[in-house]
Design a protein around this motif. Structure first.
Motif, PDB file in Angstrom:
ATOM      1  N   LEU A 185      42.053  38.174  51.473  1.00 53.51           N
ATOM      2  CA  LEU A 185      41.119  37.472  50.994  1.00 53.51           C
ATOM      3  C   LEU A 185      40.513  38.022  49.726  1.00 53.51           C
ATOM      4  CD1 LEU A 185      40.208  34.403  51.057  1.00 53.51           C
ATOM      5  CD2 LEU A 185      38.259  35.143  52.449  1.00 53.51           C
ATOM      6  N   LEU A 186      39.790  39.082  49.877  1.00 55.53           N
ATOM      7  CA  LEU A 186      39.140  39.514  48.577  1.00 55.53           C
ATOM      8  C   LEU A 186      39.919  40.160  47.596  1.00 55.53           C
ATOM      9  CD1 LEU A 186      36.256  41.437  50.469  1.00 55.53           C
ATOM     10  CD2 LEU A 186      36.232  39.507  49.069  1.00 55.53           C
ATOM     11  N   GLY A 187      41.324  40.416  47.787  1.00 54.89           N
ATOM     12  CA  GLY A 187      42.204  40.932  47.040  1.00 54.89           C
ATOM     13  C   GLY A 187      42.901  40.017  46.065  1.00 54.89           C
ATOM     14  N   ARG A 188      42.304  38.577  46.332  1.00 56.68           N
ATOM     15  CA  ARG A 188      42.894  37.504  45.685  1.00 56.68           C
ATOM     16  C   ARG A 188      41.928  37.583  44.399  1.00 56.68           C
ATOM     17  NH1 ARG A 188      44.315  33.290  50.285  1.00 56.68           N
ATOM     18  NH2 ARG A 188      46.432  34.553  51.276  1.00 56.68           N
ATOM     19  N   LEU A 189      40.761  37.891  44.424  1.00 59.00           N
ATOM     20  CA  LEU A 189      39.637  37.647  43.485  1.00 59.00           C
ATOM     21  C   LEU A 189      39.947  38.478  42.268  1.00 59.00           C
ATOM     22  CD1 LEU A 189      36.566  37.769  45.733  1.00 59.00           C
ATOM     23  CD2 LEU A 189      37.908  35.609  44.886  1.00 59.00           C
ATOM     24  N   ALA A 190      39.333  37.968  40.943  1.00 61.86           N
ATOM     25  CA  ALA A 190      39.641  38.701  39.955  1.00 61.86           C
ATOM     26  C   ALA A 190      38.743  40.065  39.743  1.00 61.86           C
ATOM     27  CB  ALA A 190      39.445  37.740  38.529  1.00 61.86           C
TER      28      ALA A 190
ATOM     29  N   PRO B 227      38.062  44.414  40.204  1.00 63.78           N
ATOM     30  CA  PRO B 227      38.848  45.549  40.281  1.00 63.78           C
ATOM     31  C   PRO B 227      38.891  46.019  41.860  1.00 63.78           C
ATOM     32  CG  PRO B 227      36.946  45.705  39.116  1.00 63.78           C
ATOM     33  CD  PRO B 227      36.644  44.403  39.532  1.00 63.78           C
ATOM     34  N   ARG B 228      40.397  46.443  41.939  1.00 61.75           N
ATOM     35  CA  ARG B 228      40.423  46.700  43.313  1.00 61.75           C
ATOM     36  C   ARG B 228      39.891  47.755  44.099  1.00 61.75           C
ATOM     37  NH1 ARG B 228      42.626  44.352  47.422  1.00 61.75           N
ATOM     38  NH2 ARG B 228      44.015  45.617  48.669  1.00 61.75           N
ATOM     39  N   PRO B 229      39.011  48.687  43.542  1.00 64.31           N
ATOM     40  CA  PRO B 229      38.261  49.500  44.276  1.00 64.31           C
ATOM     41  C   PRO B 229      36.865  48.737  44.630  1.00 64.31           C
ATOM     42  CG  PRO B 229      38.624  50.782  42.419  1.00 64.31           C
ATOM     43  CD  PRO B 229      39.293  49.444  42.269  1.00 64.31           C
ATOM     44  N   VAL B 230      36.549  47.697  44.045  1.00 67.31           N
ATOM     45  CA  VAL B 230      35.355  46.749  44.466  1.00 67.31           C
ATOM     46  C   VAL B 230      35.828  45.830  45.732  1.00 67.31           C
ATOM     47  CG1 VAL B 230      33.939  44.961  43.769  1.00 67.31           C
ATOM     48  CG2 VAL B 230      34.490  46.837  42.171  1.00 67.31           C
ATOM     49  N   THR B 231      36.918  45.325  45.525  1.00 67.95           N
ATOM     50  CA  THR B 231      37.653  44.645  46.730  1.00 67.95           C
ATOM     51  C   THR B 231      37.676  45.316  48.129  1.00 67.95           C
ATOM     52  OG1 THR B 231      39.657  44.692  46.075  1.00 67.95           O
ATOM     53  CG2 THR B 231      38.659  42.845  45.267  1.00 67.95           C
ATOM     54  N   ILE B 232      38.037  46.677  47.798  1.00 64.46           N
ATOM     55  CA  ILE B 232      38.431  47.450  49.030  1.00 64.46           C
ATOM     56  C   ILE B 232      37.079  47.746  49.761  1.00 64.46           C
ATOM     57  CG2 ILE B 232      39.153  49.837  49.766  1.00 64.46           C
ATOM     58  CD1 ILE B 232      41.383  49.751  47.583  1.00 64.46           C
ATOM     59  N   GLY B 233      35.949  48.041  48.635  1.00 69.12           N
ATOM     60  CA  GLY B 233      34.622  48.409  49.148  1.00 69.12           C
ATOM     61  C   GLY B 233      34.098  47.164  49.987  1.00 69.12           C
ATOM     62  N   LEU B 234      34.183  46.015  49.466  1.00 69.43           N
ATOM     63  CA  LEU B 234      33.676  44.746  49.920  1.00 69.43           C
ATOM     64  C   LEU B 234      34.197  44.342  51.266  1.00 69.43           C
ATOM     65  CD1 LEU B 234      33.240  42.602  46.587  1.00 69.43           C
ATOM     66  CD2 LEU B 234      31.437  44.071  47.930  1.00 69.43           C
ATOM     67  N   ALA B 235      35.552  44.782  51.393  1.00 72.90           N
ATOM     68  CA  ALA B 235      36.052  44.346  52.607  1.00 72.90           C
ATOM     69  C   ALA B 235      35.987  45.231  53.962  1.00 72.90           C
ATOM     70  CB  ALA B 235      37.527  44.212  52.516  1.00 72.90           C
ATOM     71  N   ALA B 236      35.147  46.599  53.496  1.00 72.06           N
ATOM     72  CA  ALA B 236      35.317  47.658  54.295  1.00 72.06           C
ATOM     73  C   ALA B 236      34.708  47.192  55.637  1.00 72.06           C
ATOM     74  CB  ALA B 236      34.877  48.872  53.793  1.00 72.06           C
ATOM     75  N   PRO B 237      33.311  46.459  55.487  1.00 73.07           N
ATOM     76  CA  PRO B 237      32.540  46.391  56.443  1.00 73.07           C
ATOM     77  C   PRO B 237      33.102  45.558  57.585  1.00 73.07           C
ATOM     78  CG  PRO B 237      31.364  45.896  54.403  1.00 73.07           C
ATOM     79  CD  PRO B 237      32.709  46.278  54.189  1.00 73.07           C
ATOM     80  N   PHE B 238      33.971  44.700  57.434  1.00 67.46           N
ATOM     81  CA  PHE B 238      34.864  43.903  58.124  1.00 67.46           C
ATOM     82  C   PHE B 238      35.468  44.863  59.243  1.00 67.46           C
ATOM     83  CE2 PHE B 238      33.874  41.055  54.853  1.00 67.46           C
ATOM     84  CZ  PHE B 238      33.134  40.072  55.314  1.00 67.46           C
ATOM     85  N   ALA B 239      35.942  46.075  58.971  1.00 69.35           N
ATOM     86  CA  ALA B 239      36.519  46.679  59.963  1.00 69.35           C
ATOM     87  C   ALA B 239      35.682  47.208  61.067  1.00 69.35           C
ATOM     88  CB  ALA B 239      37.091  47.830  59.445  1.00 69.35           C
ATOM     89  N   ARG B 240      34.366  47.478  60.910  1.00 71.30           N
ATOM     90  CA  ARG B 240      33.321  47.702  61.928  1.00 71.30           C
ATOM     91  C   ARG B 240      32.196  46.690  61.723  1.00 71.30           C
ATOM     92  NH1 ARG B 240      34.542  52.025  65.249  1.00 71.30           N
ATOM     93  NH2 ARG B 240      35.353  53.786  64.264  1.00 71.30           N
ATOM     94  N   PRO B 241      32.482  45.675  62.390  1.00 70.45           N
ATOM     95  CA  PRO B 241      31.368  44.676  62.455  1.00 70.45           C
ATOM     96  C   PRO B 241      30.237  44.823  63.212  1.00 70.45           C
ATOM     97  CG  PRO B 241      33.229  43.916  64.034  1.00 70.45           C
ATOM     98  CD  PRO B 241      33.764  45.009  63.202  1.00 70.45           C
ATOM     99  N   ALA B 242      30.072  45.584  64.294  1.00 69.30           N
ATOM    100  CA  ALA B 242      29.068  45.858  64.805  1.00 69.30           C
ATOM    101  C   ALA B 242      27.996  46.812  64.247  1.00 69.30           C
ATOM    102  CB  ALA B 242      29.273  46.459  66.482  1.00 69.30           C
ATOM    103  N   ARG B 243      28.897  47.813  63.760  1.00 67.71           N
ATOM    104  CA  ARG B 243      28.048  48.706  62.681  1.00 67.71           C
ATOM    105  C   ARG B 243      27.601  47.914  61.790  1.00 67.71           C
ATOM    106  NH1 ARG B 243      31.615  53.582  60.829  1.00 67.71           N
ATOM    107  NH2 ARG B 243      31.273  54.027  63.108  1.00 67.71           N
ATOM    108  N   THR B 244      28.287  47.140  61.004  1.00 69.35           N
ATOM    109  CA  THR B 244      27.796  46.355  59.743  1.00 69.35           C
ATOM    110  C   THR B 244      26.666  45.356  60.137  1.00 69.35           C
ATOM    111  OG1 THR B 244      30.256  46.417  59.049  1.00 69.35           O
ATOM    112  CG2 THR B 244      28.555  44.784  57.941  1.00 69.35           C
TER     113      THR B 244
END
Length: 813
Positions: free
Chosen positions: A402-407, A409-426
């Motif tokens: 979903l975030l990859g479709r936004l305009a 930079p790719r490093p930003v979208t990768i970083g913003l999506a990372a918390p969803f991999a660890r929802p409890a820790r987030t």
């Protein structure tokens, strides 16, 4: 269980995970320090007078004795009564009327009680020297730091005070500042000095101080005083003062500060517990791979649990011990300033706090490490190794797509999506940042509200300059001092014997008015001014008199904040304080009757104002209304508002030079206690923000550890160090921004709950303007508080990740 392999495994784990070890130690250090400071403030705020009273062996009763009716031997015998546990005295005491030397011919202080003591120590009322030294020669005075006994204040050492004495004017030099928890005197001199201060034809009184076996209630105190009185000749005891009255006054002084200290303590404890549990449990989870390796070489489940719990406990214990030291160091100035504000002597961190906090934090750390390590201990070697890998497949992929479709930079979208991999820790990280940002929001609003409260008390913003005038009668001026501010009042209620400043005959009220108005009109910086007088007036239905302030002219600009109703608009109307409404049972719109002899003057209450004078038992009205009750009143002071940009100091000097030494022109300074309270708020907020930032740092370190191989891949395909930093910061930036947005209503809710609780503890009402302190731009800035905490916590591990070599990252497990 063999301890040697366990110790070596724990030491090896500490050496391999140095960053994680340092993070655990730092979090425990700051968390423990914050908890020690917060709990110390809560404990000392609950019973500060009791702490100081016990430390200084305060007197339960101070009795005033006529030395002509009781001998020294008879007074000494009262110390051996069955009810008495300790006694001190007799100390000769006299009442003096000092003037402080200065350019205006001497600033009078009103009356002050001076006692003769050879030393500050003793079995009762053990004085604490705050600065300077005890009097050791003639002409020396030790002044009280607590202003309540008789206008004693912390003036600079070396200040000279002059006063009438047995053979003319006596000059005393202030050589020390001391604290008496009993407010036993306004100052102390050597016993031989008392004779010089005694007015001709009078005899000094004798002061006796007692501690009793049973003194917990007013009934017990009355019985104790009766026993002492019966043991002395009739009429020997001319008066007595119970410590319960002083305790009640001190409790009312500090009670308003308890709610906000408790609020910070609760936030701090919740944040500390959350961060500690998150850091330690996450460290255990991050070590699952190593636990699997240990089991594969023969470690039993018990050895695994012991090794990894020890690995977490070692930095935790070090951090807790260092945190106790940090908390005590922070508490020294904070508690010292709090004690000065409250006038209760020295405050220290209770021993139980220094013991209970590190024990509780260590227990929390142990539980946090034990639970996941027990779970890991039951794993097989293969399960433990697999559990230590990256998050399960599929987690967070939808967010990445979903975030990859936004305009962006790719490093930003990768970083913003990372918390969803660890929802409890987030979720835990979001809660930690939320608590820290809530503390920031609350602190900003509390500081702004307290500034408005101080302005509402001293009106310094509305009337920055005040002119005090000499008026008829020997009273001249009277200076009332309290809570760090100096307020001068002039009038016929001046202290006995207090002479007006300046030589010569007193001017008439008409001459005073012409002189002051001409001086004020001659200054281009004068915006407006109004004459004021203060009197005490009887009110029908009230057992005590109320303070009445009357203005001769338009005075709605003088800084009285209206809680309900409106400012008076003509004769026969008044605004009153909350205490007035409480004590009379009246409401805005009702009518009360002012009484003076046969004069009965009805006055309509048209508004409730924020007025703390006389505990809110105060009324503000116009000149004509007071004149109907007490004819012939003359102004005692003039309140002056200045044009924007006018320098207060230069203006004050110019008016003073024009009027001469018969008048006193003073800036209306803010309460000196405000910077102390704001400093305390800032200290607590900073500690909570640091703890929240360390929680973020731990989260980013864990993310970096888990994704170090991915970092190597990103670097191998061309990710630059700046892009790496951006990606790592974005791991927590979204979480911080969301936490900051949620923290705004949460912090405002805490503020709107705590401030009224502080006002209720002080028995005052609050205008809505004191609560509505959050402006649009301010809210927008506070929305970024969570983001700022998250970014600050992520910067250091982000720089580590950017500096990691590609080959090193690709080889990492």
């Amino acid at each position: 269980m063999r301890l040697g392999p366990v110790a070596r495994a724990a030491a090896g784990g500490l050496a391999r995970r140095r960053v994680q070890t340092i993070v655990i130690g730092l979090v425990l250090l700051v968390s423990t320090g914050a908890c020690v400071l917060a709990l110390a403030l809560v404990a000392d705020s609950s019973t500060p007078f009791d702490h100081a009273f016990a430390a200084q062996r305060g007197a339960h009763v101070i009795a005033v004795v006529d030395p002509a009716r009781a001998t020294a031997a008879q007074l000494a015998a009262t110390g051996r009564l069955a009810e008495v546990t300790a006694a001190a005295g007799p100390f000769d005491e006299v009442t003096v009327n000092p003037k402080q030397s200065g350019p205006n011919g001497g600033l009078p202080w009103g009356t002050m009680l001076v006692a003769g003591r050879a030393s500050p120590g003793g079995p009762v009322d053990d004085l604490t020297l705050q600065s300077g030294h005890w009097a050791d020669g003639p002409g020396q005075l030790v002044l009280a730091s607590d202003p309540s006994p008789g206008n004693g204040v912390s003036v600079p050492l070396g200040t000279q005070l002059t006063m009438p004495g047995a053979a003319g004017t006596v000059t005393l030099t202030v050589v020390g500042i001391a604290d008496s928890v009993d407010s036993s005197a306004g100052g102390w001199v050597l016993p031989v000095e008392i004779a010089k201060l005694t007015a001709p034809g009078t005899t000094p009184a004798a002061q006796m101080q007692y501690r009793f076996r049973d003194a917990g209630t007013a009934t017990a105190i009355r019985a104790d005083v009766a026993a002492v009185t019966a043991a002395l000749p009739a009429g020997a005891v001319t008066g007595s003062e119970s410590y319960l009255a002083i305790k009640a006054q001190e409790a009312s002084n500090i009670a308003p500060f308890v709610p906000f200290v408790v609020a910070f303590a609760v936030l701090g404890l919740a944040l500390s517990a959350l961060i500690v549990a998150n850091v330690v449990s996450a460290a255990v989870v991050a070590g699952y791979h190593r636990i699997g390796v240990l089991k594969s070489i023969g470690f039993t489940p018990g050895q695994v649990v012991a090794a990894y719990t020890s690995q977490a406990m070692a930095p935790a214990i070090a951090g807790c011990l260092a945190g106790v030291v940090l908390g005590n160091l922070l508490a020294v100035p904070v508690l010292g300033q709090t004690a000065n504000v409250c006038g209760v002597g020295a405050l220290r961190v209770p021993v139980w706090v220094d013991v209970a906090v590190p024990l509780a934090m260590c227990c929390l750390t142990g539980i946090s490490a034990l639970l996941p390590s027990l779970r890991a201990g039951r794993f097989s070697a293969a399960q433990a190794i697999a559990a230590g890998r990256a998050p399960r497949t599929g987690r967070g992929y939808a967010a990445h797509r979903l975030l990859g479709r936004l305009a962006l930079p790719r490093p930003v979208t990768i970083g913003l999506a990372a918390p969803f991999a660890r929802p409890a820790r987030t979720a835990i990280t979001l809660t930690a940042v939320l608590l820290g940002a809530t503390a920031v929001t609350f602190a900003v609003g509390l500081g702004a509200s307290l500034t408005r409260v101080v302005n509402g008390v001293d009106h310094a913003s509305a009337e920055p300059v005040q002119v005090f005038v000499p008026i008829g009668g020997p009273g001249g001026f009277r200076v009332l001092r309290g809570s760090g501010a100096v307020h001068v009042r002039a009038g016929s209620r001046g202290g006995p014997g207090a002479a007006p400043p300046g030589p010569g005959k007193q001017p008439t009220p008409a001459q005073v008015e012409r002189a002051v108005t001409a001086a004020l009109r001659a200054q281009p910086g004068t915006l407006r001014y109004v004459a004021q007088t203060d009197q005490q007036v009887s009110v029908a239905g009230l057992p005590q008199q109320a303070d009445v302030t009357a203005f001769d002219g338009d005075a709605d600009w003088t800084g009285y904040a209206i809680i309900s109703g409106h400012w008076y608009t003509g004769p026969g109307q008044a605004v009153v304080g909350a205490g007035f409404l409480t004590d009379t049972g009246k409401s805005v719109g009702d009518t009360v009757t002012l009484v003076s002899g046969r004069r009965l003057v009805p006055v309509k209450i048209v508004g409730e104002a924020f007025d703390t004078q006389n505990n809110g038992l105060a009324m503000v009205t116009d000149w004509q209304t007071l004149a109907r009750v007490m004819p012939g009143q003359a102004p005692g002071m003039y309140d002056v508002a200045l044009r924007p940009g006018t320098a207060v100091g230069a203006y004050t000097q110019a008016v003073q030079q024009r009027l001469g030494p018969a008048y006193i022109v003073m800036p209306n300074n803010h309460d000196k206690g405000l910077p102390i309270i704001l400093g305390l708020i800032g200290t607590l907020t900073l500690l909570l923000a640091i703890v929240a930032g360390l929680g973020v740092l731990n989260t980013v370190v864990l993310y970096t550890t888990e994704r170090v191989h991915d970092l190597g891949v990103f670097k191998a395909i061309g990710m630059t160090p700046r892009q790496t930093i951006a990606m790592v910061i974005c791991w927590v930036a979204g979480t911080g921004l969301v936490a900051g947005l949620i923290a705004i209503p949460a912090g405002i809710a805490v503020h709107h709950h705590v401030l009224p609780a502080m006002a209720a503890a002080a028995n005052i009402g609050l205008p809505a303007s004191f609560l509505n302190v959050y402006g649009g731009w301010q809210v927008a800035g506070l929305a970024l508080a969570g983001l700022a905490i998250a970014v600050a916590g992520a910067l250091l591990p982000a720089s580590w990740a950017a500096a990691t070599r590609t080959a090193t990252a690709l080889r990492a497990e």
